[in-house]
Design a protein around this motif. Sequence first.
Motif, short mmCIF file in Angstrom:
data_model
loop_
_atom_site.label_atom_id
_atom_site.label_comp_id
_atom_site.label_asym_id
_atom_site.label_seq_id
_atom_site.Cartn_x
_atom_site.Cartn_y
_atom_site.Cartn_z
N PRO A 109 0.83 -1.21 0.00
CA PRO A 109 0.00 0.00 0.00
C PRO A 109 0.87 1.26 0.00
N ILE A 110 0.37 2.29 -0.67
CA ILE A 110 1.16 3.51 -0.89
C ILE A 110 1.35 4.27 0.40
N ASP A 111 2.62 4.63 0.66
CA ASP A 111 2.96 5.58 1.71
C ASP A 111 2.92 6.96 1.05
N PHE A 112 1.85 7.74 1.33
CA PHE A 112 1.65 8.97 0.58
C PHE A 112 2.72 10.02 0.86
N ALA A 113 3.32 10.00 2.06
CA ALA A 113 4.42 10.93 2.32
C ALA A 113 5.61 10.57 1.42
N ASP A 114 5.87 9.25 1.29
CA ASP A 114 6.94 8.80 0.41
C ASP A 114 6.62 9.12 -1.05
N LEU A 115 5.34 8.93 -1.43
CA LEU A 115 4.92 9.24 -2.80
C LEU A 115 5.12 10.72 -3.10
N GLU A 116 4.74 11.58 -2.16
CA GLU A 116 4.87 13.02 -2.39
C GLU A 116 6.34 13.40 -2.57
N ALA A 117 7.22 12.84 -1.74
CA ALA A 117 8.66 13.13 -1.85
C ALA A 117 9.22 12.60 -3.16
N THR A 118 8.75 11.42 -3.59
CA THR A 118 9.24 10.83 -4.84
C THR A 118 8.79 11.63 -6.05
N VAL A 119 7.52 12.07 -6.03
CA VAL A 119 7.02 12.90 -7.14
C VAL A 119 7.82 14.19 -7.24
N ALA A 120 8.07 14.83 -6.10
CA ALA A 120 8.83 16.09 -6.10
C ALA A 120 10.24 15.86 -6.63
#
Length: 416
Positions: free
Chosen positions: A109-120
Amino acid sequence: MKMAVLVVDDEPDLQALILQRFRRQVRDGSLIFHFAHDGVEALQAVAGHPDIGVVLADINMPRMDGLTLLQRLQDDENPVATVIVSAYGDMTNIRASMNSGAFDFLTKPIDFADLEATVAKTLRHVAAAREARIRRAAAERAHAALARYFSPNLAAELAAEGRMQDLAGQRRDVTSLFTDIAGFTALVETVDPPVLLELLNGYFTGTTDIVFEHGGTVMRGTGDGLHLLFGAPGDQPDHAERAVACALALDAFCEAFRAKQRLEGIALGVTRIGLHSGPALVGDFGGGRYFDYAAHGDTINTAARLEAANKVLGTHICASAAVAARAPRFAGRPVGDMMLRGRSEPLRAYELLPCERLEMPDTQAYLIAFEMLAAGEAGALPAFAALVGANPADPLANFHLRRLLNGETGARLDVP
């Protein structure tokens, strides 16, 4: 153009979760999202939305899975940065993704904090890559323009270092050199176009190679002639010496080229060369619409008129006293004090010679005869007559003998 993120996943609730998590960035316009349900839709979205810079893709999807999509995206010339987001976080899938060109791999399942950092992080990488491509394309365009004028090394240096501002209009001390082929217009009328094209290609390839070897700048071609500049765009304290060496090398090449053409039945004329040193306004005068590196001023005009003076004198290379004064190893025979069109004062000109010619007996005899001519001595006429008798093919001795026989005296010359 702002970059968008394409989310490729067949999970029905993911779009709402993404938009909720990034609602602030979506609201302020700093992030744009597009969505697709499989690889087929994703390819269509990428084709239809040039703003897409990052793709977030699941692996397990209908019609086209994420790894196949990744490989298809990598086939583009400038592939979109792809982050694989999958529940299959085993090492086999991770390695397969990274080996296929994935920028990163996230697990579900997606860790949205990690997703946000990865997108940035991925968007920063894509922005930097795009900026590098833009700079590289600008450098390539600049190099293509500069290569018409400058040696390959200098053109690459100016383009790669972004030194186009060095080419802005500025006043510099330069040596200007003009060349022209005698009788070329008449030759054009008698030679077949394919033969003429091959001749000119060989001529200009040889001459421009020599110019670049001596650090010269090719300002522009004028049909069968060239305008060359030494001392710009970069500083060349020895610009006159470079121009002198280049002129002698050009004369040697052109004479050998003429001899080769004669063997093929083509009567190519002498290449006449004129040189003058002094201040000139140089720079890109294309007005921003195109690149046009040019030089303007009396120095340029005088060099062109010295080239034309060879026709009257019968010489190959005519250089001014300003060139002689700036070139320590200058060797030449004085021609006279020319009154060139457009100038109010006479200009001392010389027939440029290789250094070894200066000490030869015929050159020394000419120098003595010219001193008598300049002093108005009666002995000048028999001295030039003796020179012509010893070498009837000497054009400069013939020129002065004709003048003396016609009643002219002194070293002042009125040249049309």
